[in-house]
Design a protein around this motif. Sequence first.
Motif, PDB file in Angstrom:
ATOM      1  N   ALA A  73       0.844  -1.203   0.000  1.00 16.51           N
ATOM      2  CA  ALA A  73       0.000   0.000   0.000  1.00 16.51           C
ATOM      3  C   ALA A  73       0.879   1.252   0.000  1.00 16.51           C
ATOM      4  O   ALA A  73       0.593   2.224  -0.710  1.00 16.51           O
ATOM      5  CB  ALA A  73      -0.943   0.001   1.200  1.00 16.51           C
ATOM      6  N   GLN A  95       2.274   1.715  -3.397  1.00 15.22           N
ATOM      7  CA  GLN A  95       1.237   2.248  -4.276  1.00 15.22           C
ATOM      8  C   GLN A  95       1.059   3.752  -4.067  1.00 15.22           C
ATOM      9  O   GLN A  95       0.886   4.498  -5.038  1.00 15.22           O
ATOM     10  CB  GLN A  95      -0.084   1.505  -4.050  1.00 15.22           C
ATOM     11  N   GLU A  96       1.122   4.195  -2.826  1.00 24.00           N
ATOM     12  CA  GLU A  96       1.024   5.630  -2.544  1.00 24.00           C
ATOM     13  C   GLU A  96       2.195   6.379  -3.167  1.00 24.00           C
ATOM     14  O   GLU A  96       2.014   7.447  -3.756  1.00 24.00           O
ATOM     15  CB  GLU A  96       0.992   5.878  -1.035  1.00 24.00           C
ATOM     16  N   GLU A 143       1.761   6.627  -6.927  1.00 20.93           N
ATOM     17  CA  GLU A 143       0.751   7.612  -7.284  1.00 20.93           C
ATOM     18  C   GLU A 143       1.307   9.029  -7.146  1.00 20.93           C
ATOM     19  O   GLU A 143       1.109   9.868  -8.025  1.00 20.93           O
ATOM     20  CB  GLU A 143      -0.494   7.430  -6.427  1.00 20.93           C
ATOM     21  N   THR A 155       0.070   5.873 -11.841  1.00 20.27           N
ATOM     22  CA  THR A 155      -1.139   5.375 -11.206  1.00 20.27           C
ATOM     23  C   THR A 155      -1.133   3.859 -11.064  1.00 20.27           C
ATOM     24  O   THR A 155      -1.131   3.138 -12.064  1.00 20.27           O
ATOM     25  CB  THR A 155      -2.378   5.815 -12.004  1.00 20.27           C
ATOM     26  N   GLY A 182      -3.576   2.108  -9.725  1.00 19.73           N
ATOM     27  CA  GLY A 182      -4.937   1.651  -9.477  1.00 19.73           C
ATOM     28  C   GLY A 182      -5.307   1.945  -8.038  1.00 19.73           C
ATOM     29  O   GLY A 182      -4.740   2.828  -7.394  1.00 19.73           O
ATOM     30  N   LYS A 183      -6.247   1.196  -7.510  1.00 20.06           N
ATOM     31  CA  LYS A 183      -6.706   1.384  -6.138  1.00 20.06           C
ATOM     32  C   LYS A 183      -5.585   1.089  -5.146  1.00 20.06           C
ATOM     33  O   LYS A 183      -4.876   0.093  -5.273  1.00 20.06           O
ATOM     34  CB  LYS A 183      -7.882   0.439  -5.879  1.00 20.06           C
ATOM     35  N   ILE A 184      -5.401   1.976  -4.178  1.00 18.01           N
ATOM     36  CA  ILE A 184      -4.393   1.760  -3.140  1.00 18.01           C
ATOM     37  C   ILE A 184      -5.015   0.840  -2.100  1.00 18.01           C
ATOM     38  O   ILE A 184      -5.770   1.267  -1.230  1.00 18.01           O
ATOM     39  CB  ILE A 184      -3.927   3.094  -2.529  1.00 18.01           C
ATOM     40  N   ASP A 185      -4.699  -0.455  -2.258  1.00  7.46           N
ATOM     41  CA  ASP A 185      -5.353  -1.473  -1.438  1.00  7.46           C
ATOM     42  C   ASP A 185      -4.382  -2.488  -0.829  1.00  7.46           C
ATOM     43  O   ASP A 185      -4.790  -3.433  -0.177  1.00  7.46           O
ATOM     44  CB  ASP A 185      -6.396  -2.205  -2.273  1.00  7.46           C
ATOM     45  N   ASP A 228      -2.595  -4.603  -2.447  1.00  6.08           N
ATOM     46  CA  ASP A 228      -2.560  -5.809  -3.277  1.00  6.08           C
ATOM     47  C   ASP A 228      -1.718  -5.525  -4.519  1.00  6.08           C
ATOM     48  O   ASP A 228      -2.088  -4.699  -5.354  1.00  6.08           O
ATOM     49  CB  ASP A 228      -3.981  -6.206  -3.672  1.00  6.08           C
ATOM     50  N   LYS A 261      -2.094  -3.734 -12.125  1.00  2.86           N
ATOM     51  CA  LYS A 261      -1.995  -2.276 -12.267  1.00  2.86           C
ATOM     52  C   LYS A 261      -0.781  -1.737 -11.522  1.00  2.86           C
ATOM     53  O   LYS A 261      -0.136  -0.795 -11.981  1.00  2.86           O
ATOM     54  CB  LYS A 261      -3.271  -1.597 -11.786  1.00  2.86           C
ATOM     55  N   THR A 262      -0.455  -2.340 -10.393  1.00 10.78           N
ATOM     56  CA  THR A 262       0.752  -1.938  -9.667  1.00 10.78           C
ATOM     57  C   THR A 262       1.986  -2.328 -10.468  1.00 10.78           C
ATOM     58  O   THR A 262       2.939  -1.546 -10.570  1.00 10.78           O
ATOM     59  CB  THR A 262       0.785  -2.561  -8.256  1.00 10.78           C
TER      60      THR A 262
END
Length: 76
Positions: A14, A17-18, A21, A26, A28-31, A33, A37-38
């Motif tokens: 996570a 991912q932050e 971003e 990007t 995708g969703k910061i989750d 996982d 997309k990551t």
Amino acid sequence: MIGLKQGDKSESVAYLQELLERAGHTPGKIDGDYGSKTVAAVLACRKAQGSTANSGTPITGSAGAQIMTAFVKKVA
């Protein structure tokens, strides 16, 4: 954080991912996982930092030092 790869799930992912971003890639969703997309965001970030197939190190979707370099350059 270094050494993360597709399939990993954690708070470290996570955070990665932050960072991606914030660096303009990007994930995708910061989750937390590390999905496709990551992987794509890591690849884009590595290429933006100058990684090439000719550098002796294959360009993969695994997170490495280039992610941190991109983040530091972006926020500096």
